[in-house]
Enzyme design. Sequence first.
Site, PDB file in Angstrom:
ATOM      1  N   SER A 137      52.841   1.447   8.862  1.00 30.69           N
ATOM      2  CA  SER A 137      52.567   0.639   7.679  1.00 30.69           C
ATOM      3  C   SER A 137      53.654   0.867   6.627  1.00 30.69           C
ATOM      4  O   SER A 137      54.837   0.687   6.932  1.00 30.69           O
ATOM      5  CB  SER A 137      51.177   0.991   7.150  1.00 30.69           C
ATOM      6  OG  SER A 137      50.708   0.012   6.278  1.00 30.69           O
ATOM      7  N   ASP A 160      45.632  -5.901  14.755  1.00 30.60           N
ATOM      8  CA  ASP A 160      46.080  -5.698  13.371  1.00 30.60           C
ATOM      9  C   ASP A 160      46.342  -7.055  12.721  1.00 30.60           C
ATOM     10  O   ASP A 160      47.314  -7.720  13.031  1.00 30.60           O
ATOM     11  CB  ASP A 160      47.365  -4.849  13.378  1.00 30.60           C
ATOM     12  CG  ASP A 160      47.868  -4.522  11.978  1.00 30.60           C
ATOM     13  OD1 ASP A 160      47.314  -5.047  10.993  1.00 30.60           O
ATOM     14  OD2 ASP A 160      48.818  -3.723  11.878  1.00 30.60           O
ATOM     15  N   HIS A 167      44.564  -2.539  11.804  1.00 27.74           N
ATOM     16  CA  HIS A 167      45.748  -1.922  11.216  1.00 27.74           C
ATOM     17  C   HIS A 167      45.701  -0.389  11.292  1.00 27.74           C
ATOM     18  O   HIS A 167      46.712   0.267  11.478  1.00 27.74           O
ATOM     19  CB  HIS A 167      45.868  -2.376   9.761  1.00 27.74           C
ATOM     20  CG  HIS A 167      47.087  -1.864   9.074  1.00 27.74           C
ATOM     21  ND1 HIS A 167      48.361  -2.144   9.517  1.00 27.74           N
ATOM     22  CD2 HIS A 167      47.243  -1.063   7.983  1.00 27.74           C
ATOM     23  CE1 HIS A 167      49.241  -1.549   8.722  1.00 27.74           C
ATOM     24  NE2 HIS A 167      48.590  -0.893   7.793  1.00 27.74           N
TER      25      HIS A 167
END
Lengths: 205, 378
Positions: free
Chosen positions: B159, B318, B351
């Site tokens: 991320s 995700d 995610h």
Amino acid sequence: MNIHTNETLGLDLKNRPDISYIANLVKPGERVLDLGCGYGELMLILKNKGVRVQGIEKDDKCIIQCVKKSLYVHHGDIDDGLKHHLDHSFDFVILNQTIQQTLNPGQIIKECLRIGKQVIIVFPNFSHWQIRSSILLSGKTPVTELMPFHWYDTPNLHYLSGKDFEDFCDFERIKVLHRAFFNRTRQIKLFPNLFATLALFVIRA
Amino acid sequence: MPTAEQNEFSHGSVGVVRTQIIQFDSLTLEGGETITPLEIAYETYGTLNEKKDNAILVCHALSGDAHAAGFHEGDKRPGYWDFYIGPGKAFDTNRYFIISSNVIGGCKGSSGPLTINGKNGKPFQSTFPFVSIGDMVNAQEKLISHFGIHKLFAVAGGSMGGMQALQWSVAYPDRLKNCIVMASSSEHSAQQIAFNEVGRQAILSDPNWNQGLYTQENRPSKGLALARMMGHITYLSDEMMREKFGRKPPKGNIQSTDFAVGSYLIYQGESFVDRFDANSYIYVTKALDHFSLGTGKELTKVLAKVRCRFLVVAYTSDWLYPPYQSEEIVKSLEVNAVPVSFVELNNPAGHDSFLLPSDQQDSILRDFLSSTDEGVFL
């Protein structure tokens, strides 16, 4: 009939005449894109020779094995994953028993000819005498060592012979640089379209 | 002290660790302002070898910090990436020296809105200068140099951590050998900015906000909790939520939440307020939204600088950082003939997948790092 999985098919690649043929075509330092690279056996042979090789594969398990072998792989579908590659950015693009599994082989071959200076295509020869006689005698879709699947579980979407491919190249004005035919243990020179289980073509635009 | 058995993977733990804080004279930010002094909170696991070539920098995501593995004194839960960092684990502390630092602009020990301004003895709060992902990476570079490390064996992150790793590869191309980018992107899409904007607006509309000059007693906690709730939805997947909460509707209740997922989010929001600062949330999400290496041809041009091998990992479930964004990075690297492996894992957790235990992910990280390739050739 002994049914092989893709995995077991790959294990004895090293002694295969078609694989040696490919390995001899590619020189150290050249760039190769292997489409549908599977477990990466061919890529590993080429890499060990000093070839700069990368692959594309859609199967998770294969990708993980490729990373294990320290190979560079792109997890994706060649039916839509080639556009970004620049013209003639690879010395060779290899379709090793992949083309019969793609949705639109004609389009993919043209795309390969754009990306690669040369394209190596290997596919199971559908006009092998055993296949011919199997259809003729049993009236059923053949299940062979090289195409060990049934009509309902096969990844193979297209069936073609050496002659079919020659016709395609003629029609599309694609230049055939080399052609070679094999069975599991050796190269076949006499009546290859009848006796070879595997056909290999090296082509360029 | 927790035992190895408590870990989901049957490997060891780095044991009890402590976050350290190091001070440097200053850091000039991309925006032109200077942070004086610069403080960086960090933890290390494993041992730096003599050649100083076995260091891996681990970059954390939005609400993370320097505590990536092991346990703080008295803690029951280990650092956020403990599944993957430790003796025998993918980031094997018997082989590698792992450095995890807290980003600047954050609120967990590195210079940020909570830092005391020497001029007036009060925390900077919203008067702290704007911080970019590039600034975070430049601060990490100082930390690395402090250890005498010229070339990192790897930079890894998911991320926002992935963005830092990517930034490392273009800002300091000769100073890392491997780059691992997970569940990340080369720039935020309008949708990703939109989610962050809603979070920021929740904080800005809190009656305690006071332009960011709130007191610690009267913090914009409700706004920050809402921001976290919003964020948390985007970290999970539809499938995961359905499995975890279903609909579970008790008797209709107009006055308070009556769905399990609602109470879960409220809990997540409220507990976040205890460990995060509203100003930091705004600084860090702005840094994320402003980060851009471009897309398409622009990205390809930017990535022409990189000199390291890449592993890019995306997750099918995700929807916050969809796999196409990872693939965009991969394609741009491939056009530049950079050695790159791209894997899309089919973990159901959305995610957050990169933080969770997965045999496939473990094997990919481990094998990618283990291969001793120099990365010169594909």
